[in-house]
Design a protein around this motif. Structure first.
Motif, PDB file in Angstrom:
ATOM      1  N   THR A  19     -30.018  60.088 -17.656  1.00 19.13           N
ATOM      2  CA  THR A  19     -29.881  61.477 -17.969  1.00 19.13           C
ATOM      3  C   THR A  19     -31.183  62.358 -18.280  1.00 19.13           C
ATOM      4  OG1 THR A  19     -29.521  61.492 -20.421  1.00 19.13           O
ATOM      5  CG2 THR A  19     -27.542  61.469 -18.877  1.00 19.13           C
ATOM      6  N   LYS A  30     -31.661  55.423 -11.867  1.00 21.14           N
ATOM      7  CA  LYS A  30     -33.217  55.683 -12.377  1.00 21.14           C
ATOM      8  C   LYS A  30     -34.204  54.590 -11.543  1.00 21.14           C
ATOM      9  CE  LYS A  30     -32.863  54.673 -17.079  1.00 21.14           C
ATOM     10  NZ  LYS A  30     -33.155  55.163 -18.394  1.00 21.14           N
ATOM     11  N   GLN A 107     -21.316  46.656 -16.128  1.00 25.59           N
ATOM     12  CA  GLN A 107     -21.073  46.925 -17.159  1.00 25.59           C
ATOM     13  C   GLN A 107     -19.771  47.513 -17.766  1.00 25.59           C
ATOM     14  OE1 GLN A 107     -24.201  49.334 -19.407  1.00 25.59           O
ATOM     15  NE2 GLN A 107     -23.291  48.661 -21.499  1.00 25.59           N
ATOM     16  N   LEU A 111     -21.926  51.629 -23.067  1.00 25.32           N
ATOM     17  CA  LEU A 111     -21.781  51.559 -24.191  1.00 25.32           C
ATOM     18  C   LEU A 111     -23.003  51.238 -25.158  1.00 25.32           C
ATOM     19  CD1 LEU A 111     -17.961  50.085 -24.594  1.00 25.32           C
ATOM     20  CD2 LEU A 111     -18.851  52.479 -24.595  1.00 25.32           C
TER      21      LEU A 111
END
Ligand code: UTP
Length: 301
Positions: A19, A30, A107, A111
């Protein structure tokens, strides 16, 4: 000689939401951001391979296609370059294809880093393994992972990488409470605090994105509750292991004094691109004088 004398598996978590780098990371992980002309993740896989790790498991999230494609063949592009006889470019395309034995697991929900590492349990089995964060680049000219692998084998413990940071930035990292050992670059970890306020930090030693862990970490992560930020933190599991020396062998830190770039952070990313480009033979000779002129111009503003 123990059975685990040679560590072969690397786990690379690359399922974070990224983010801090929006909107670039809206449709792309990213870890695919180019650092000069290679995605960050390729530097990380190359580092693992250089340290002798031949089996790479990547933990991916949404937008995982770009990651998988980057380490796979791309027939059409290869055929075009072959037809043109452009072997130099063909070599660049193939560089990432033949690096390692690549595996992927998703995943699901992001989390936390601890949760991402736990997804590697089935693939890793009961051997020590390395974890390399996909957005953290260690300069290829500086040795870290090989030293950590060596210490894991020597101490039969879990190993984290530590970097001494400015007290004003310790709140961005996990901070370690440490005790000296007989080796100058190795400390025993007695406690860990995730992203502490400056006044609560036990030291200026920050945990950076390289770990060599014993499989005991999976047993601990199974019952690790969400911590800071509501995420299952690897730091919390390591803290438990550091306290349970009898059961897990404890946790040691290898102090890294080389160059490291956090490509998940905008400013660090920009610095990484400039530094690595300036050091390159094909770009440095033109970039450096331009950079010097640009910087001199800044002073005049
Ligand atoms: P970061 O905290 O840097 O990742 O996690 P992030 O959540 O993507 O970052 P921002 O703050 O939103 O920009 C460190 C590493 O752990 C991975 C990330 O991909 C990164 O390599 N990670 C994190 C996962 O794989 N899964 C997670 O649930 C969280």
């Amino acid at each position: 000689m123990r059975m685990t004398e040679r560590i072969t598996k690397a786990v690379i978590p690359a399922a974070g939401l990224g983010t801090r780098f929006l909107p670039a990371t809206k449709a792309m992980p990213k870890e695919m951001l180019p650092v000069v002309d290679k995605p960050a993740i390729q530097y990380v896989v190359e580092e693992a391979v250089e340290a002798g790790l031949t089996d790479v498991l990547m933990i991916t999230g949404r937008n995982k296609n770009a990651l998988e494609n980057h380490f796979d063949r791309v027939a059409e592009l290869e055929a075009t370059l072959v037809a043109k006889g452009d072997t130099a470019k063909l070599e660049k395309v193939n560089q990432s294809t033949d690096l390692a034995d690549m595996h992927y697991v998703r995943q699901g929900d992001p989390l936390g880093l601890g949760h991402a590492v736990l997804r590697a349990k089935m693939h890793v089995g009961r051997e020590p393994f390395a974890v390399l964060l996909g957005d953290d680049i260690i300069d290829a000219r500086d040795v870290l992972l090989a030293r950590m692998l060596e210490e894991q084998i020597a101490r039969n413990a879990s190993i984290v990488a530590l970097l001494e940071v400015d007290p004003d930035s310790i709140h961005l990292y996990g901070a370690a409470a440490v005790e000296a050992t007989d080796e100058d670059d190795v400390v025993r970890i007695t406690g860990l605090v995730e992203k502490p306020a400056k006044e609560d930090a036990p030291s200026n030693y920050a945990v950076i994105g390289r770990y060599v862990l014993k499989p005991d970490v999976f047993d601990v992560l199974e019952h690790t509750q969400p911590g800071k930020g509501g995420e299952i933190q690897l730091t919390d599991a390591l803290m438990e292991m550091a306290a349970d020396v009898e059961g897990t062998g404890g946790v040691y830190g290898v102090i890294f004094r080389g160059r490291r770039y956090d490509t998940g952070d905008k400013l660090d990313y920009i610095k990484a691109v400039i530094q690595l480009a300036a050091d390159r033979d094909d770009l440095g000779p033109e970039l450096k004088p331009w950079l010097a002129e640009y910087v001199a111009g800044l002073g005049r503003d």
